[in-house]
Design an enzyme around this catalytic site. Sequence first.
Site, PDB file in Angstrom:
ATOM      1  N   SER A 296       0.821  -1.204   0.000  1.00 47.64           N
ATOM      2  CA  SER A 296       0.000   0.000   0.000  1.00 47.64           C
ATOM      3  C   SER A 296       0.861   1.263   0.000  1.00 47.64           C
ATOM      4  O   SER A 296       1.564   1.524  -0.961  1.00 47.64           O
ATOM      5  CB  SER A 296      -0.978  -0.029   1.178  1.00 47.64           C
ATOM      6  OG  SER A 296      -2.154   0.704   0.880  1.00 47.64           O
TER       7      SER A 296
ATOM      8  N   LYS B 196     -20.406  17.682   9.333  1.00 46.97           N
ATOM      9  CA  LYS B 196     -19.267  17.934  10.210  1.00 46.97           C
ATOM     10  C   LYS B 196     -18.979  16.716  11.085  1.00 46.97           C
ATOM     11  O   LYS B 196     -17.830  16.492  11.490  1.00 46.97           O
ATOM     12  CB  LYS B 196     -19.554  19.162  11.086  1.00 46.97           C
ATOM     13  CG  LYS B 196     -18.404  19.577  11.993  1.00 46.97           C
ATOM     14  CD  LYS B 196     -17.189  20.011  11.198  1.00 46.97           C
ATOM     15  CE  LYS B 196     -16.074  20.474  12.112  1.00 46.97           C
ATOM     16  NZ  LYS B 196     -14.841  20.777  11.358  1.00 46.97           N
TER      17      LYS B 196
END
Length: 359
Positions: free
Chosen positions: A149, A208
């Site tokens: 990765s 949020k």
Amino acid sequence: MSTVTPAPGSPPSQVIIQQQAPTAFGRYGKLLLIVLGICVMIIIGQNASYQRYFSPADAPQEKYHSLSKEATDKIAIIRVEGTILDPDGFVKKQIDRVREDNDVKGIVLRVDSPGGTVTASDYLYHELKELVKDREIPMVVSMGSICASGGYYLAMAAGDQKTQDDVIYAEPSTWTGSIGVVIPHYDVSELLSTWKVKDDSVASHKYKLMGSPTRELSPEERAEERKLLQGLVDQSFARFKAIVEAGRPKLKGNEADLKKATTGQIFTAEQAQELGLIDQIGFMEAAIERAATLAGKDKETVRCVEYESPPSALGALLGADSQLLPQRSSLDLAGVLDLTAPRAYYLCTWLPAILSNSR
């Protein structure tokens, strides 16, 4: 003053000039000055060599690794070990150290990492690319036990060079690949409701609180939030695939093979070589020799060095191994709060990186 005139017919008076005996300095002064000048030049040269061999106290400390101990030209090993979380950590300091050392003629990027955050991986990839470009020196990758990765993302910094042949080496037991993006997320809202605990956060907008593990969401709200997070993952994944395609000649323009290589699967060294994700199967010594060859150096005329963290003041004072000294736990309040933020990872695990960090 009166002058005595010799009488006519008398022999001329003799003038006797008495010279002082030459001193030892007068006899050998020039020779001593020449010797002194030679000594000064030798000292200046030795001091320059000393400065090239040793590192500043606050910088990564250079250590001999292999090849010729007497050579001035160097192959530098930059190590990436552990989870990649800190873009300004020890990896960046190694990069800066190599950038300032004009004796470094080639780089071996040694990666033993499962990956890390998207931001840290991308920043260090950028710094490695700029290092190779600015110094105009070759870089070869040596993969350790795992280069997955974000670790593989960094390895791509070696792919886009003038020569792309045999620049990525993996050991026979290396696991690599895991090309993909993940945002770890856990829903503990039902567990909290069992304890009669409710998330009552106040925010400027519902987005949020996106990714909060404690909020109870309706199926519609959860689907909407998941779609937004999936969009972030998809954009980061598109960049990852573009980086791999640019760094791997076999995958350029080959959509079918690129798709096979970027499923997030872990590959053995043999599988990775067949897919074109690596060039050669070999240990770090082979990568070092390849870096020397690309730098136009014979291995008998170049020194291979690596770097280690400078000792702490307490460790230097006590002469103790830093591993034996008390360490501050990484699970402090700041670390715990940081883990609660939704974050995208180039990481070969479904767990967030908690206890390990790149050196």
